[in-house]
Design an enzyme around this catalytic site. Structure first.
Site, PDB file in Angstrom:
ATOM      1  N   ASP A  61       7.329   1.254   3.850  1.00 61.55           N
ATOM      2  CA  ASP A  61       6.527   1.256   4.936  1.00 61.55           C
ATOM      3  C   ASP A  61       5.682   2.194   4.818  1.00 61.55           C
ATOM      4  O   ASP A  61       4.350   2.349   5.042  1.00 61.55           O
ATOM      5  CB  ASP A  61       7.562   1.687   6.096  1.00 61.55           C
TER       6      ASP A  61
ATOM      7  N   SER B 283       4.605   2.304  14.211  1.00 60.17           N
ATOM      8  CA  SER B 283       5.428   3.299  13.141  1.00 60.17           C
ATOM      9  C   SER B 283       6.335   4.079  13.620  1.00 60.17           C
ATOM     10  O   SER B 283       5.823   4.173  14.938  1.00 60.17           O
ATOM     11  CB  SER B 283       4.862   4.445  12.207  1.00 60.17           C
TER      12      SER B 283
ATOM     13  N   CYS C 167      14.817   1.868   3.364  1.00 62.80           N
ATOM     14  CA  CYS C 167      13.462   1.246   4.198  1.00 62.80           C
ATOM     15  C   CYS C 167      13.282   1.421   5.072  1.00 62.80           C
ATOM     16  O   CYS C 167      14.512   0.110   6.113  1.00 62.80           O
ATOM     17  CB  CYS C 167      12.299   1.598   3.048  1.00 62.80           C
TER      18      CYS C 167
ATOM     19  N   CYS D 154      13.881   5.841  -0.031  1.00 60.66           N
ATOM     20  CA  CYS D 154      14.148   5.443   0.710  1.00 60.66           C
ATOM     21  C   CYS D 154      15.264   5.446  -0.352  1.00 60.66           C
ATOM     22  O   CYS D 154      16.613   4.785  -0.210  1.00 60.66           O
ATOM     23  CB  CYS D 154      13.599   5.365   1.833  1.00 60.66           C
TER      24      CYS D 154
END
Length: 561
Positions: free
Chosen positions: A84, A475, A125, A52
């Site tokens: 993550d 998530s 991210c 990311c």
């Protein structure tokens, strides 16, 4: 620069007494001419921790060129960003939400220390996006947010892949639905390059929201990370911050209550991540806007879900980009009177004026964004639940939920690892309600996401056959009847901390109810006997965070305003 704008940087670089300060700048190659111009901070979260962020240094360089072209002097600095995906499923995930606060604090400190006149913040991210926007609202100097861009979907056996498929494949392999070779191939093809996870997960959700809030330039959310248009976005953002400075337009002029309403509308229409609830509450606190969970539910009821995006749907951000991106979705909402059209944005123009500059090809053959008259769901996808198990609220994403009414016996775990182990060993069966507690903001600490657990449930074929409830988070790639952000959390004596194995839990998503089927008398008896679990963190950032953080129902922020 306009006389009406007072430049903070003048306190640092003007006058005989600031000769040492100017000397420091000149050591880095700046001239007196450079120091006579507004000084703009260009923050980014470039690192080698995650795809990311791997490319953000290149984007920062292009942003600086935009600032210079508009007669500003850019100063680049970086801050942290936790991956993550790589921190998922183990103790490291506890650092994720904590990092949001550290990012906001570190950007604030850098700007405050050096008295920069404006800010362009580049993030990739999940937590780096809201963290950067929180700092902008807090500092309230002319600011523009820039998203690092989405990753392209991977392709394996003719099927588009995202990181979601890799997580779910772990469960499929554990239940012998796929071979080790197939798992390895999914791993090899899921993430083909730089950029944030491809579906309408948290990063792409928050990027879309940045356009709805008006803090990012229109059309900036959807171009992929490695597309040259992203460099154009960066250059234009560098120019834009100088225009904001000239006209003295600040984040709190942009991030108004009405713009937060727009953000919640886009969040529901696009089928975005539950994490956006936490992040919008937190950004609103910094912007001094009174936003509550009640606002989310009120707005959800009037917002149609019209974007068929993963994880609940079929498409990824790259697909949305090809048909017009977030402006296309917002224009459909605007033409039906669903958005506040007169809010100011970073362009200096209103939201309506911005959208009027786009040409939209009304291709009825595309299946990604539905017509308002024939939505995927009549109402938005992020439902706020309340009840005896969540008096202060909980959140569920309805985009892929088949069973909106569910009742089952509780199978209680005091941490994520125990639940994952039980699921992997086949100990969870149809009709169970998996409860994972002491994973809230204080109890975790850090409110871990549960993608490894939820993906394992789906991978075992139980996605529509069990429910999961937690005071932690999910998530953006999570799907199924997964209820998170339960408040009050277990660590402060919330009802979720009083549950026992075998207790009956009743869920009615339509009615917004989450209830524990025991009497009030029994609840009081259990509360008297309840004792908190002792935290294993007595020092360091985790202990500090746990001592400061508030409820998920208020954004899980570490201070009050």
């Amino acid at each position: 620069m306009s006389k009406k704008v007072s430049l903070p940087s003048r306190k640092v670089v003007e006058g005989p007494e600031r000769a040492p300060h100017r000397a420091m700048y000149k050591a880095m190659g700046l001239t007196d001419e450079d120091l006579n111009k507004p000084i703009i901070g260009v923050s980014n979260t470039c690192n080698e921790s995650t795809p990311c962020n791997i490319h953000l240094g290149r984007l920062a360089a292009r942003t600086k060129e935009g600032v210079i072209s508009a007669e500003g002097t850019p100063r680049e600095f970086t801050t942290i960003a936790v991956s993550d995906g790589i921190s998922m499923g183990h103790e490291g995930m506890k650092a994720s939400l904590v990092s949001r606060e550290v990012i906001a604090d570190s950007i604030e400190l850098m700007v405050y220390a050096h008295q920069y006149d404006g800010l362009v913040g580049i993030a990739g991210c999940d937590k780096s996006l809201p963290g950067t926007m929180m700092s902008m609202a807090r500092l309230n100097i002319p600011s523009v947010f820039v998203y690092g861009g989405t990753i392209m979907p991977g392709v394996y056996e003719g099927k588009n892949l995202t990181i979601q498929d890799a997580f779910e494949a772990v469960g499929s392999y554990a239940s012998e639905q796929i071979t080790l070779e197939q798992l390895k191939n999914i791993e090899n093809y899921a993430c083909p390059g730089a950029g944030s996870c491809a579906g309408m997960y948290t990063a792409n959700t928050m990027a879309s929201i940045s356009e709805a809030l008006g803090i990012a330039i229109p059309g900036s959310a959807s171009p992929p990370a490695e597309d040259n248009r992203r460099l154009d976005v960066c250059f234009d953002s560098g120019k834009t911050v100088m225009n904001l400075l000239e006209n003295n337009i600040r984040p709190r002029d942009i991030m108004t209550y009405e713009s937060f309403e727009n953000a919640i509308i886009v969040l529901n229409a696009i089928g975005g991540s539950t994490n956006a609830v936490l992040h919008l509450l937190a950004i609103a606190k910094e912007a001094r806007v009174k936003l509550t969970l009640n606002d989310f539910e009120r707005i959800r009821k009037k917002t149609p879900h019209i974007a068929d995006m993963r994880p609940g749907g079929s498409y990824v951000m790259f697909d949305l980009d090809k048909i017009g991106g977030v402006p296309l979705l917002m224009n459909k909402l605007l033409t039906k009177g669903l958005l506040n059209e007169n809010v100011v944005t970073v362009t200096g123009k209103t939201l309506k004026q911005n959208l009027n500059t786009f040409y939209f090809n009304n291709d009825e053959n595309q299946n990604i964004i539905k017509a308002i008259e024939s939505p995927i769901h009549k109402n938005g996808t992020l439902k706020i639940l309340r009840g005896s198990l969540a008096p202060d609220g909980a959140v569920v994403k309805m985009a892929s939920v088949q069973n909106l009414i569910f009742e089952g016996r509780a199978i209680v775990f005091n941490c994520e690892e125990s639940a994952f182990d039980a699921i992997s060993k086949g100990k969870i069966v149809e009709g169970d309600v998996v409860v994972i507690r002491f994973e809230g903001p204080k109890g975790g600490p850090g409110m871990r996401e549960m993608l490894a657990v939820t993906a394992a449930i789906v991978g075992h074929g139980l996605g529509d056959k069990v429910a999961l409830i937690t005071d932690g988070r999910f998530s953006g790639a999570t799907r199924g009847l997964m209820i998170g952000h339960v408040a009050p959390e277990a660590a402060v004596g919330g009802p979720i901390g009083l549950l026992r194995n075998g207790d009956v839990i009743s869920i009615d998503v339509d009615k917004g109810r989450l209830d524990l089927r025991i009497s009030k008398k029994e609840m009081k008896t259990r509360l008297k006997k309840w004792k908190p679990i002792r935290s294993r963190y007595s020092r360091g950032v985790m202990a500090k965070y746990a001592s400061l953080v508030g409820s998920a129902s208020e954004g899980a922020i570490t201070h009050s305003i």
